[in-house]
Design an enzyme around this catalytic site. Sequence first.
Site, PDB file in Angstrom:
ATOM      1  N   GLU A 113      -5.029 -64.182 125.848  1.00  0.00           N
ATOM      2  CA  GLU A 113      -5.903 -63.639 124.818  1.00  0.00           C
ATOM      3  C   GLU A 113      -7.377 -63.863 125.146  1.00  0.00           C
ATOM      4  O   GLU A 113      -8.217 -62.988 124.925  1.00  0.00           O
ATOM      5  CB  GLU A 113      -5.568 -64.253 123.453  1.00  0.00           C
TER       6      GLU A 113
ATOM      7  N   ASP B 234       4.586 -56.187 127.646  1.00  0.00           N
ATOM      8  CA  ASP B 234       3.992 -54.851 127.720  1.00  0.00           C
ATOM      9  C   ASP B 234       2.898 -54.683 128.767  1.00  0.00           C
ATOM     10  O   ASP B 234       2.980 -53.841 129.667  1.00  0.00           O
ATOM     11  CB  ASP B 234       3.463 -54.447 126.340  1.00  0.00           C
TER      12      ASP B 234
ATOM     13  N   GLU C 257       6.087 -51.836 112.069  1.00  0.00           N
ATOM     14  CA  GLU C 257       5.951 -52.691 113.241  1.00  0.00           C
ATOM     15  C   GLU C 257       7.203 -52.668 114.127  1.00  0.00           C
ATOM     16  O   GLU C 257       7.099 -52.536 115.342  1.00  0.00           O
ATOM     17  CB  GLU C 257       5.644 -54.129 112.792  1.00  0.00           C
TER      18      GLU C 257
ATOM     19  N   GLU D  67      -1.966 -49.017 119.380  1.00  0.00           N
ATOM     20  CA  GLU D  67      -1.209 -48.432 120.490  1.00  0.00           C
ATOM     21  C   GLU D  67      -0.921 -46.950 120.317  1.00  0.00           C
ATOM     22  O   GLU D  67      -0.942 -46.188 121.295  1.00  0.00           O
ATOM     23  CB  GLU D  67       0.104 -49.195 120.697  1.00  0.00           C
TER      24      GLU D  67
ATOM     25  N   THR E 240      -6.277 -53.905 128.516  1.00  0.00           N
ATOM     26  CA  THR E 240      -5.315 -53.812 127.421  1.00  0.00           C
ATOM     27  C   THR E 240      -5.937 -54.080 126.060  1.00  0.00           C
ATOM     28  O   THR E 240      -5.286 -53.882 125.043  1.00  0.00           O
ATOM     29  CB  THR E 240      -4.131 -54.774 127.669  1.00  0.00           C
TER      30      THR E 240
END
Length: 784
Positions: free
Chosen positions: A256, A391, A528, A638, A773
């Site tokens: 992160e 991902d 979700e 996304e 990302t």
Amino acid sequence: MPPFRVRRTRVVVLAAVVVCGVYKFGFPSLTPPPPPPVPIHDENGLHIKPPDGPGAVGDIYPGSPPDHPPPRSGPGSVHDVYIPNDNRRPEDDGQESLTGATDPHPAGPEKKLTIVFKPSSFNWSEVPEFYPIEGRLTPLPTAHKPLPRVQHDFGADTFYPDQDASETESRRIAVKSAFLRCWDSYRNNASSWMRDELLPVSGGGKTTFGGWSATLVDSLDTLWIMGLEDEFREAAAAAASLDFANTTETAVNMFETTIRHLGGLLSAYDLSGEEALKLKAVELGDMLYHAFDTHNRMPNFWFVFKAAKNGNQKPGNNDPSASPGSLSMEFARLSQITGDMKYYDAVARIKSFLQETQQKTKLPGMWPTRLNFNLQSANLDHSFTIGAAADSLYEYLLKTHVLLGAADHSWLEMYETAMGTVEKYLLFSPMIPPSSNHGKIASSDSTAERKPGYAGVESDVVFAGSSYVRAAGPELQPETQHLTCFAGGMFALGGRILGKPHHLDLGTKITRGCTWAYDATATGIMPEVFNLVPCRAASSATSSVLGWLFGSLFSSSGSTTGMVSNGPQKATSKPPAGFLADEDHTLTSCEWDERLFADATRSKRQHKPPGTGKNVAHGETPKGMSAIRDFRYILRPEAIESVFVLYRVTGDPELRNVAWRMFAAITKATKTKLANSAIKDVTVSDGEMMDSMEVSFTQRPLHACPVLRHSLPPLQEGRKEGWMDGWVNETRNGRHTDNHRKQSFWLAETLKYFYLIFSPPDLISLDHYVFNTEAHPLKRPRVK
């Protein structure tokens, strides 16, 4: 309190400044020094050290525009980095704000803030390494090659092609107003400014990413892209003075911190050329580089400060594959702009590990959700996904190839191999109802017919599930996540780079499926996590096959709820003849069957949502979704990311209308008095807010994310329970609360993609930038 915001001063003060010619409030005198040197890059995008001289730290002087390439016509124009006439708020154009309020900080003749690098109080570059590299560092590949064109040729009129300019411009202004509303709430709230998070319902602030102003750093490039120069300069000045040694936490999430803070600083530098931001990025990079100081140079999921200083770091034994697997873009870009190969060497070693193990996993071609970086093993985990915890590993294989200018084809080769496995074992076409089953959606300014996803459900749609490898072979689990919607844009980009129209077609179908899921719910927003009923390869599949399939659909024996197999669950329990086997796997669509769907979803209208121990009634589960396991929407980007990328790649103007429906639905359901909040249930209109602008993936219950059980930092003795320790205590005890929330990708990603799709196509052209990302655009090398 927020930093002092200079307004018009009294005549007496102004006169004093003129007479004395001194700096006041950090602003330059009326006789500015010579302008600073412009950062220079060679034709490969590598940084060339500027000559010594005044202003080398990146000062900004009155009247000097931000650094950008000279204006050019067509693709790659000045819109790539800066819109000089867009440095205004919607109110300045005579456009009413969406909030109906006047701008509390209207644009005016303010002098521009100086952006100066202030070093942190601890210098990580001086910390000795306990496991130094022996021999030569892996060099950054620089033999760049031309890549295929990514963006559609929009022609000479690139501002608003094929669509009404006034309508598209009004939509762009609406997105910008939504961003400014959130930003001003963050900026003007004493409890949130310089904190990681604004709580959009209660108005407080929260520290969730080390206390290093995650919202501010993550939003720098969005401010720049939207032409908000004053806000950008104020935020950039604050970011350049962050002290990375000033934190109450004992560790930070390596992934992160890299994608948000490091990526945010690098992108802001790439767009603005501000040397102070580059220096701050290098400083942070030097700190994070020490995460690789282990016996095998593999990092841990957590970067623990004390362990790094004492040489006690160990790679993780059971870490999410996306964590160390998604550092390559940021560290490669650091090497590109500094010429220091140590950063690229660090991620090149991870690449070598991935190369070595790609064909040695239980599903060759892919890596499992969890990897043992300590032993450098990839054959223990049986689960495979392109969703949570895995991902961006796949995303970065493709994008690192692009960022490196095709100078090292091993990245692309790994990506292409992985996508072959993904297509065969994870992608599937579901049985979904015809468009007549959908109603209307009320937007913020009109009531529009809700279309059944992009281009209609009569066209093929595809979703990404997951696969669990048993003794009898891989089993398809048709549970999909909002997270996996990124794959639409990834396949579209990969289709262009690889020259494979089939991949572009898959990207279109995945994007179409995600927009269908948006249109299907009461709020017009995708949940979700939810399940679907896959189609069979043979259209003549018998009812006995379907009965066997649906009978095990909600089985909880040793697998995720809602699992559907591509093969038998056990070697002794074979499906009837005609059931979809791996070698017969296709992505062919199928017709809707009301009776079969009813059989699959009977008695499944109440569920146990995450974090609760009782049944809670929800709204109607949309037809086509056999079950919803996580009803939330946490302002995720996304889906709009893939809509945006697909629009830039294909030029289809209908995608802009799809994006507007999504934006209208999201703002209607999530708007608070201050900003926008995550919501608990997309099946209920006017549902409960979560007082969060982002909820981390760690807020999923542990039974849904077992990898997290093995990715916890050590409990700290002798200290009060902080955010991280509290989360650890909850998860170690198998409980889960909604108390630990994070914020920043709503401003950094979601609203950025919405803004860009309504902007000129050459604003951040995909032929000149590649997004990390966290939606931070990084410069691609120029190839002659």
